[in-house]
Design a protein around this motif. Structure first.
Motif, short mmCIF file in Angstrom:
data_model
loop_
_atom_site.label_atom_id
_atom_site.label_comp_id
_atom_site.label_asym_id
_atom_site.label_seq_id
_atom_site.Cartn_x
_atom_site.Cartn_y
_atom_site.Cartn_z
N HIS A 1 7.51 -2.02 9.15
CA HIS A 1 8.91 -1.99 8.72
C HIS A 1 9.61 -0.69 9.15
O HIS A 1 10.76 -0.72 9.62
CB HIS A 1 9.00 -2.16 7.21
CG HIS A 1 10.39 -2.13 6.67
ND1 HIS A 1 11.28 -3.16 6.86
CD2 HIS A 1 11.05 -1.17 5.99
CE1 HIS A 1 12.43 -2.84 6.31
NE2 HIS A 1 12.33 -1.64 5.77
N ALA A 2 8.91 0.43 8.98
CA ALA A 2 9.49 1.73 9.35
C ALA A 2 9.83 1.75 10.84
O ALA A 2 10.89 2.23 11.25
CB ALA A 2 8.52 2.85 9.00
N ALA B 1 -0.38 2.47 0.47
CA ALA B 1 0.64 1.81 1.30
C ALA B 1 0.00 0.58 1.96
O ALA B 1 -1.21 0.38 1.89
CB ALA B 1 1.17 2.77 2.35
N ALA C 1 4.43 6.63 7.21
CA ALA C 1 4.26 5.58 6.19
C ALA C 1 2.80 5.41 5.78
O ALA C 1 2.49 4.63 4.89
CB ALA C 1 4.82 4.26 6.72
N LYS D 1 7.47 -6.41 6.89
CA LYS D 1 8.18 -6.23 5.62
C LYS D 1 7.43 -5.25 4.73
O LYS D 1 6.19 -5.32 4.63
CB LYS D 1 8.32 -7.58 4.91
CG LYS D 1 9.16 -8.58 5.71
CD LYS D 1 9.64 -9.72 4.84
CE LYS D 1 10.20 -10.86 5.67
NZ LYS D 1 11.05 -10.41 6.81
N PRO D 2 8.18 -4.38 4.04
CA PRO D 2 7.52 -3.42 3.15
C PRO D 2 6.74 -4.13 2.05
O PRO D 2 7.13 -5.21 1.61
CB PRO D 2 8.68 -2.61 2.55
CG PRO D 2 9.94 -3.19 3.05
CD PRO D 2 9.63 -4.27 4.04
N ASP E 1 4.35 -1.74 5.63
CA ASP E 1 5.22 -0.56 5.49
C ASP E 1 5.36 0.17 6.82
O ASP E 1 6.42 0.71 7.15
CB ASP E 1 4.65 0.40 4.43
CG ASP E 1 4.53 -0.25 3.06
OD1 ASP E 1 5.35 -1.14 2.75
OD2 ASP E 1 3.62 0.14 2.30
#
Ligand code: MF3
Ligand code: CO
Ligand code: CO
Length: 272
Positions: free
Chosen positions: A150-151, A143, A138, A187-188, A147
């Motif tokens: 979240h991943a 980015a 990510a 959260k993304p 992110d």
């Protein structure tokens, strides 16, 4: 202070990262039933000091008494090596190495399976490594830190594991732990924007049970509240112009799925 490293910083951090990774390769053949975590500490300490000519960063760091962290089974992180802890068949252990070379820190850790482990232990170690790799995937300019979190969280929870909230990854350089804090959940599209030249760790701690932690009276050892297993893998990385460069990659690892630096990246980073 800026989180963007200079070209000289980056060159030094590549060396520190490689040295830290080399210690994990050095110690691997010794991680067998019957050895104590104190012996693992002594072997790593002597290798770092006598062979690599580096400083073991944990030693005396905020009062930590040993040169490496050894976290066995339900220990989440910051386990203190001791002659009382004898590794036995079926244990899982995280060994966390941080070296200081020319003032720069290299920080990385991995799990070792001791002998024959349960299906659950093997799955936890595999999934937590996959969490690290998904976090790394990510990373690219543009980015955000959320992110990454979240991943990691998505993969851990899809496997019915939990992500430790109380400890996180961190910026690193001349200072062991600096900004930013790198949460392993989130959260993304939220959190700090990633820019070329940032260096930080991703080090997800993944629990078989709940994510709750307990600090032992020694004020270092962090264990799972439910005493179920925990696993952790850590890499130190550089955000490049095109993606990510893993500074603590070991030869056994195939990270070719990650976007790698191009010669353009090297040129661009040299201008920083
Ligand atoms: N290496 C750990 C990390 O990944 C920190 C260990 S601090 C110590 O951030 F004092 F316990 F060594
Ligand atoms: Co770290
Ligand atoms: Co570490």
């Amino acid at each position: 202070m800026s989180m963007i490293k200079t070209a000289d910083d980056i060159a030094s951090m590549r060396i520190a990262g490689r040295l830290a990774a080399d210690v994990l390769d050095f110690i691997a053949p010794f991680v067998k039933p019957g050895i104590t975590t104190l012996e693992l500490d002594r072997l790593c300490h002597n290798y770092m000091v006598d062979v690599q000519k580096v400083i073991p960063a944990p030693l005396n760091y905020r009062g930590f008494p040993k040169s490496i962290c050894t976290s066995v089974n339900h220990v989440i992180c910051h386990g203190i090596p001791t002659e009382k802890k004898v590794l036995k068949n079926g244990d899982i252990i995280n060994i966390d190495i941080t070296v200081i070379k020319d003032g720069y820190h290299g920080d990385t850790s991995k799990m070792f399976l001791v002998g024959e482990c349960s299906v659950l232990a093997e799955k936890l170690c595999r999934v937590s490594q996959e969490c690290l790799y998904l976090g790394l995937a990510a990373v690219r300019p543009g980015a955000r830190l959320g992110d990454i979190g979240h991943a990691i969280q998505t993969h851990a929870e899809a496997n019915r594991f939990s992500v430790v909230r109380d400890y996180c990854g961190h910026g690193i350089g001349l200072v062991f732990h600096e900004d930013p804090q790198v949460l392993h959940y989130g959260k993304p599209g939220t959190g700090m924007l990633l820019e070329p030249g940032m260096i930080f760790t991703i080090e997800p701690m993944i629990n078989a049970g709940t994510y709750h932690t307990r600090l032992l009276p020694d004020q270092w050892t962090v264990v799972t509240r439910d005493h179920k297993l925990s696993a952790q893998w850590e890499h130190m990385l550089l955000v490049t112009d095109t993606g990510v460069e893993v500074l603590t990659q070991r030869p056994e690892e195939d990270l070719s799925h990650l976007s790698t630096p191009t010669s353009d990246t090297q040129v661009a980073l040299t201008r920083v």
